[in-house]
Design a protein around this motif. Structure first.
Motif, PDB file in Angstrom:
ATOM      1  N   ILE A 107       4.336  -2.714   3.587  1.00 48.34           N
ATOM      2  CA  ILE A 107       4.337  -4.077   3.062  1.00 48.34           C
ATOM      3  C   ILE A 107       3.761  -4.946   4.171  1.00 48.34           C
ATOM      4  CG2 ILE A 107       5.736  -6.017   2.252  1.00 48.34           C
ATOM      5  CD1 ILE A 107       7.787  -3.961   1.243  1.00 48.34           C
ATOM      6  N   ASP A 108       2.630  -5.568   3.898  1.00 49.33           N
ATOM      7  CA  ASP A 108       1.911  -6.364   4.909  1.00 49.33           C
ATOM      8  C   ASP A 108       1.670  -5.560   6.184  1.00 49.33           C
ATOM      9  OD1 ASP A 108       1.833  -8.525   3.164  1.00 49.33           O
ATOM     10  OD2 ASP A 108       3.703  -9.388   3.945  1.00 49.33           O
ATOM     11  N   GLY A 109       1.369  -4.278   6.029  1.00 46.23           N
ATOM     12  CA  GLY A 109       1.043  -3.418   7.164  1.00 46.23           C
ATOM     13  C   GLY A 109       2.240  -2.851   7.906  1.00 46.23           C
ATOM     14  N   LYS A 110       3.458  -3.202   7.486  1.00 45.77           N
ATOM     15  CA  LYS A 110       4.668  -2.683   8.144  1.00 45.77           C
ATOM     16  C   LYS A 110       5.302  -1.615   7.258  1.00 45.77           C
ATOM     17  CE  LYS A 110       5.475  -6.898  10.655  1.00 45.77           C
ATOM     18  NZ  LYS A 110       6.261  -8.100  10.767  1.00 45.77           N
ATOM     19  N   GLU A 111       5.688  -0.503   7.894  1.00 43.02           N
ATOM     20  CA  GLU A 111       6.201   0.639   7.142  1.00 43.02           C
ATOM     21  C   GLU A 111       7.539   0.337   6.472  1.00 43.02           C
ATOM     22  OE1 GLU A 111       7.433   5.328   7.703  1.00 43.02           O
ATOM     23  OE2 GLU A 111       7.148   4.093   9.473  1.00 43.02           O
ATOM     24  N   LEU A 112       7.616   0.721   5.203  1.00 38.60           N
ATOM     25  CA  LEU A 112       8.864   0.716   4.452  1.00 38.60           C
ATOM     26  C   LEU A 112       9.267   2.170   4.283  1.00 38.60           C
ATOM     27  CD1 LEU A 112      11.072  -0.574   2.635  1.00 38.60           C
ATOM     28  CD2 LEU A 112       9.469  -0.304   0.717  1.00 38.60           C
ATOM     29  N   HIS A 113      10.403   2.555   4.847  1.00 38.50           N
ATOM     30  CA  HIS A 113      10.844   3.946   4.750  1.00 38.50           C
ATOM     31  C   HIS A 113      11.315   4.220   3.327  1.00 38.50           C
ATOM     32  CE1 HIS A 113      12.331   7.817   6.035  1.00 38.50           C
ATOM     33  NE2 HIS A 113      13.451   7.539   5.399  1.00 38.50           N
ATOM     34  N   VAL A 114      10.718   5.228   2.689  1.00 43.52           N
ATOM     35  CA  VAL A 114      11.084   5.617   1.333  1.00 43.52           C
ATOM     36  C   VAL A 114      11.424   7.097   1.311  1.00 43.52           C
ATOM     37  CG1 VAL A 114       9.645   3.832   0.287  1.00 43.52           C
ATOM     38  CG2 VAL A 114       8.705   6.108   0.608  1.00 43.52           C
ATOM     39  N   MET A 115      12.250   7.476   0.352  1.00 44.29           N
ATOM     40  CA  MET A 115      12.621   8.877   0.185  1.00 44.29           C
ATOM     41  C   MET A 115      12.663   9.216  -1.293  1.00 44.29           C
ATOM     42  SD  MET A 115      15.696   9.601   2.914  1.00 44.29           S
ATOM     43  CE  MET A 115      16.871   8.903   1.791  1.00 44.29           C
ATOM     44  N   ARG A 116      12.319  10.470  -1.589  1.00 39.96           N
ATOM     45  CA  ARG A 116      12.397  10.961  -2.960  1.00 39.96           C
ATOM     46  C   ARG A 116      13.707  11.716  -3.133  1.00 39.96           C
ATOM     47  NH1 ARG A 116       7.414  13.623  -6.221  1.00 39.96           N
ATOM     48  NH2 ARG A 116       8.150  12.927  -8.245  1.00 39.96           N
ATOM     49  N   ILE A 120      14.138   5.984  -3.455  1.00 36.37           N
ATOM     50  CA  ILE A 120      14.971   4.946  -2.839  1.00 36.37           C
ATOM     51  C   ILE A 120      14.299   4.476  -1.556  1.00 36.37           C
ATOM     52  CG2 ILE A 120      17.163   5.724  -3.807  1.00 36.37           C
ATOM     53  CD1 ILE A 120      17.743   7.131  -1.148  1.00 36.37           C
ATOM     54  N   SER A 121      14.715   3.300  -1.091  1.00 39.23           N
ATOM     55  CA  SER A 121      14.187   2.775   0.166  1.00 39.23           C
ATOM     56  C   SER A 121      15.330   2.220   1.002  1.00 39.23           C
ATOM     57  CB  SER A 121      13.165   1.663  -0.090  1.00 39.23           C
ATOM     58  OG  SER A 121      13.825   0.466  -0.469  1.00 39.23           O
ATOM     59  N   VAL A 122      15.004   1.828   2.233  1.00 40.63           N
ATOM     60  CA  VAL A 122      16.022   1.247   3.105  1.00 40.63           C
ATOM     61  C   VAL A 122      16.387  -0.168   2.674  1.00 40.63           C
ATOM     62  CG1 VAL A 122      15.438   2.669   5.093  1.00 40.63           C
ATOM     63  CG2 VAL A 122      14.318   0.476   4.785  1.00 40.63           C
ATOM     64  N   ILE A 123      15.560  -0.793   1.863  1.00 42.91           N
ATOM     65  CA  ILE A 123      15.865  -2.155   1.403  1.00 42.91           C
ATOM     66  C   ILE A 123      17.049  -2.136   0.448  1.00 42.91           C
ATOM     67  CG2 ILE A 123      14.980  -4.150   0.113  1.00 42.91           C
ATOM     68  CD1 ILE A 123      13.691  -3.845   2.850  1.00 42.91           C
ATOM     69  N   ASN A 124      17.067  -1.190  -0.475  1.00 42.22           N
ATOM     70  CA  ASN A 124      18.180  -1.044  -1.401  1.00 42.22           C
ATOM     71  C   ASN A 124      18.421   0.443  -1.611  1.00 42.22           C
ATOM     72  OD1 ASN A 124      20.100  -1.139  -3.378  1.00 42.22           O
ATOM     73  ND2 ASN A 124      19.054  -2.679  -4.608  1.00 42.22           N
ATOM     74  N   HIS A 125      19.289   1.000  -0.796  1.00 45.29           N
ATOM     75  CA  HIS A 125      19.517   2.444  -0.766  1.00 45.29           C
ATOM     76  C   HIS A 125      20.267   2.957  -1.995  1.00 45.29           C
ATOM     77  CE1 HIS A 125      18.720   5.657   2.080  1.00 45.29           C
ATOM     78  NE2 HIS A 125      19.839   6.228   1.706  1.00 45.29           N
ATOM     79  N   TYR A 126      20.864   2.057  -2.770  1.00 50.31           N
ATOM     80  CA  TYR A 126      21.701   2.487  -3.885  1.00 50.31           C
ATOM     81  C   TYR A 126      21.032   2.320  -5.244  1.00 50.31           C
ATOM     82  CZ  TYR A 126      25.035   2.503  -0.157  1.00 50.31           C
ATOM     83  OH  TYR A 126      25.654   2.752   1.021  1.00 50.31           O
ATOM     84  N   GLN A 127      19.845   1.709  -5.281  1.00 50.35           N
ATOM     85  CA  GLN A 127      19.098   1.547  -6.523  1.00 50.35           C
ATOM     86  C   GLN A 127      17.943   2.527  -6.524  1.00 50.35           C
ATOM     87  OE1 GLN A 127      19.567  -0.626  -9.203  1.00 50.35           O
ATOM     88  NE2 GLN A 127      17.937   0.573 -10.112  1.00 50.35           N
ATOM     89  N   THR A 128      17.793   3.296  -7.590  1.00 47.31           N
ATOM     90  CA  THR A 128      16.704   4.259  -7.683  1.00 47.31           C
ATOM     91  C   THR A 128      15.579   3.690  -8.542  1.00 47.31           C
ATOM     92  OG1 THR A 128      17.682   5.368  -9.598  1.00 47.31           O
ATOM     93  CG2 THR A 128      18.237   6.238  -7.415  1.00 47.31           C
ATOM     94  N   VAL A 183       0.858  -1.183   0.000  1.00 49.64           N
ATOM     95  CA  VAL A 183       0.000   0.000   0.000  1.00 49.64           C
ATOM     96  C   VAL A 183       0.893   1.231   0.000  1.00 49.64           C
ATOM     97  CG1 VAL A 183      -1.773   1.286   1.266  1.00 49.64           C
ATOM     98  CG2 VAL A 183      -1.793  -1.228   1.289  1.00 49.64           C
ATOM     99  N   GLY A 184       0.532   2.197  -0.831  1.00 47.07           N
ATOM    100  CA  GLY A 184       1.252   3.472  -0.872  1.00 47.07           C
ATOM    101  C   GLY A 184       0.272   4.623  -0.941  1.00 47.07           C
ATOM    102  N   THR A 185       0.463   5.608  -0.065  1.00 49.86           N
ATOM    103  CA  THR A 185      -0.427   6.768  -0.031  1.00 49.86           C
ATOM    104  C   THR A 185       0.384   8.038   0.208  1.00 49.86           C
ATOM    105  OG1 THR A 185      -0.781   6.489   2.342  1.00 49.86           O
ATOM    106  CG2 THR A 185      -2.400   5.480   0.878  1.00 49.86           C
ATOM    107  N   PRO A 186      -0.079   9.156  -0.348  1.00 42.52           N
ATOM    108  CA  PRO A 186       0.593  10.427  -0.058  1.00 42.52           C
ATOM    109  C   PRO A 186       0.441  10.786   1.417  1.00 42.52           C
ATOM    110  CG  PRO A 186      -0.919  10.652  -1.922  1.00 42.52           C
ATOM    111  CD  PRO A 186      -1.165   9.308  -1.304  1.00 42.52           C
ATOM    112  N   VAL A 187       1.461  11.374   1.991  1.00 43.96           N
ATOM    113  CA  VAL A 187       1.407  11.849   3.370  1.00 43.96           C
ATOM    114  C   VAL A 187       0.697  13.199   3.357  1.00 43.96           C
ATOM    115  CG1 VAL A 187       2.774  12.540   5.369  1.00 43.96           C
ATOM    116  CG2 VAL A 187       3.521  10.629   3.953  1.00 43.96           C
ATOM    117  N   THR A 188      -0.293  13.365   4.228  1.00 48.11           N
ATOM    118  CA  THR A 188      -1.097  14.590   4.195  1.00 48.11           C
ATOM    119  C   THR A 188      -0.847  15.530   5.367  1.00 48.11           C
ATOM    120  OG1 THR A 188      -2.903  13.443   5.307  1.00 48.11           O
ATOM    121  CG2 THR A 188      -2.944  13.476   2.897  1.00 48.11           C
ATOM    122  N   THR A 189      -0.053  15.119   6.344  1.00 51.65           N
ATOM    123  CA  THR A 189       0.215  15.991   7.492  1.00 51.65           C
ATOM    124  C   THR A 189       1.700  15.992   7.817  1.00 51.65           C
ATOM    125  OG1 THR A 189      -0.150  14.199   9.079  1.00 51.65           O
ATOM    126  CG2 THR A 189      -2.051  15.562   8.529  1.00 51.65           C
ATOM    127  N   GLY A 190       2.128  17.027   8.511  1.00 55.79           N
ATOM    128  CA  GLY A 190       3.495  17.102   9.010  1.00 55.79           C
ATOM    129  C   GLY A 190       4.500  17.558   7.967  1.00 55.79           C
TER     130      GLY A 190
END
Length: 135
Positions: free
Chosen positions: A85-94, A101-109, A66-73
């Protein structure tokens, strides 16, 4: 021109005038900007255009992603996006170039959060996503 004025004196005076103008210009520009009213309504502050990544909710390789735009903060102000992923947060960055990129593979875009999340599921190879803890 007086005979006592040398080329060195003229060049020194010119250098001082140029340096003074160079130092005064940024201060004048900052003062001008501070005096102008700012209207942030309806503006996109993400720096990546008015169309952000699309939300998604699907099952990929037996995992619910599941992916949704963050609306606060603070993250919402910068076009943040929340992924699970299965209800557990995957940290992603633009990235500045619009890739993700994500914490799973920080070097692949990846071009968008959906492609990034599917790649994270592939990398996990069935393992559970473990939350990041900070101290």
């Amino acid at each position: 021109m007086s005979k006592n004025v040398t080329r060195r004196v003229v060049l020194r005076g010119t250098a001082i005038a140029v340096a003074g103008a160079a130092l005064a210009a940024p201060a004048a520009m900052a003062a001008t900007r501070a005096a102008l009213p700012m209207d942030h309504t309806g503006m996109d502050h993400s720096g990546h255009g008015s169309h952000g990544p699309q939300p998604f909710d699907e099952v990929y390789q037996g995992r619910r992603i599941v992916g949704t735009p963050v609306t606060t903060g603070h993250e919402a102000h910068h076009g943040g996006f929340a992924v699970t992923i299965d209800g557990k947060e995957l940290h992603v960055m633009r990235n500045a170039d619009g890739t993700w990129i994500s914490v799973i593979n920080h070097y692949q875009t990846y071009p968008d959060p959906l492609a990034l999340t599917r790649a994270a599921v592939d990398k996990l190879q069935g393992a559970s996503l473990v939350p990041i803890t900070t101290r």
